[in-house]
Design an enzyme around this catalytic site. Structure first.
Site, PDB file in Angstrom:
ATOM      1  CG  ASP A  77      32.270  10.731  33.121  1.00 50.38           C
ATOM      2  OD1 ASP A  77      32.629  10.672  31.819  1.00 50.38           O
ATOM      3  OD2 ASP A  77      32.712  10.098  33.980  1.00 50.38           O
ATOM      4  CB  ILE A  78      30.102   7.269  36.770  1.00 55.17           C
ATOM      5  CG1 ILE A  78      29.331   6.633  37.770  1.00 55.17           C
ATOM      6  CG2 ILE A  78      31.472   6.558  36.090  1.00 55.17           C
ATOM      7  CD1 ILE A  78      29.126   5.329  37.577  1.00 55.17           C
ATOM      8  CG  ASN A 109      38.877  10.637  24.687  1.00 54.30           C
ATOM      9  OD1 ASN A 109      39.561  11.897  24.232  1.00 54.30           O
ATOM     10  ND2 ASN A 109      38.614  10.653  25.882  1.00 54.30           N
ATOM     11  N   GLY A 146      42.300   7.431  23.687  1.00 50.13           N
ATOM     12  CA  GLY A 146      41.910   7.083  25.260  1.00 50.13           C
ATOM     13  C   GLY A 146      40.610   6.772  25.312  1.00 50.13           C
ATOM     14  CD  GLN A 147      35.835   4.760  21.620  1.00 46.28           C
ATOM     15  OE1 GLN A 147      36.788   4.970  20.695  1.00 46.28           O
ATOM     16  NE2 GLN A 147      34.661   4.808  21.567  1.00 46.28           N
ATOM     17  CG  HIS A 196      31.590   8.593  25.089  1.00 45.15           C
ATOM     18  ND1 HIS A 196      32.040   7.278  24.562  1.00 45.15           N
ATOM     19  CD2 HIS A 196      32.887   9.100  25.625  1.00 45.15           C
ATOM     20  CE1 HIS A 196      33.339   7.027  24.900  1.00 45.15           C
ATOM     21  NE2 HIS A 196      33.773   8.044  25.561  1.00 45.15           N
ATOM     22  CG  LEU A 197      30.650  15.517  21.681  1.00 48.69           C
ATOM     23  CD1 LEU A 197      30.054  15.876  20.544  1.00 48.69           C
ATOM     24  CD2 LEU A 197      30.796  16.692  22.792  1.00 48.69           C
ATOM     25  CG  HIS A 198      34.491  13.260  27.480  1.00 51.12           C
ATOM     26  ND1 HIS A 198      34.214  12.728  28.562  1.00 51.12           N
ATOM     27  CD2 HIS A 198      34.641  12.220  26.330  1.00 51.12           C
ATOM     28  CE1 HIS A 198      34.673  11.399  28.549  1.00 51.12           C
ATOM     29  NE2 HIS A 198      35.077  11.088  27.271  1.00 51.12           N
TER      30      HIS A 198
END
Ligand code: AMP
Ligand code: ZN
Length: 114
Positions: A32-33, A87, A93-94, A100-102
């Site tokens: 993640d950036i 999310n 909160g998307q 995507h899966l964090h």
């Protein structure tokens, strides 16, 4: 959102740089950036799927979750544990509309999330 202009589709195509940590035929994982933990990796399907609400392919979802667990192992999170988050939609909160899966770890997570 078309896959043409989708940020994560562009990462899959290599048009935008990303710090890749793992890949399979169905999914890729990259850092993640804006990391929210010492380890914060995103696992995404190569195919454009806008969110979990639009997902229909159980094998694709299974591949995502299994790649998340592999990333957690390879990032050394197995002993301490980790968190996975998906999310969905505005209240979820998307902000990027490609599923995507964090994978978050390297510190103790709080509950409930904000
Ligand atoms: P979400 O809020 O669940 O939609 O998560 C989107 C995530 O994508 C956020 O954690 C962002 O920091 C991350 N993100 C946005 N742009 C990039 C990028 N170019 N490379 C890596 N991660 C990104
Ligand atoms: Zn996409």
């Amino acid at each position: 959102m078309s896959s043409e202009s989708c940020l994560f589709c562009r990462i899959v195509r290599g048009e935008i740089p990303a710090r890749l940590v793992a890949e399979t035929d169905r999914a890729i994982a990259f850092r993640d950036i804006n990391p929210q933990a010492p380890v914060h990796v995103l696992v995404i399907p190569r195919r454009h799927v806008a969110s979990l609400a639009e997902a229909t392919d159980g094998e694709e979802l299974g591949a995502l979750v299994l790649l998340a667990a592999r990333v957690a192992r390879e990032e050394g999170l197995e002993a301490g544990g980790w968190r996975t988050v998906i999310n969905t939609g505005a209240d979820g909160g998307q902000t990027v509309h490609h599923l995507h899966l964090h994978v978050l770890g390297g510190r103790a997570m709080r509950w409930p999330p904000g």
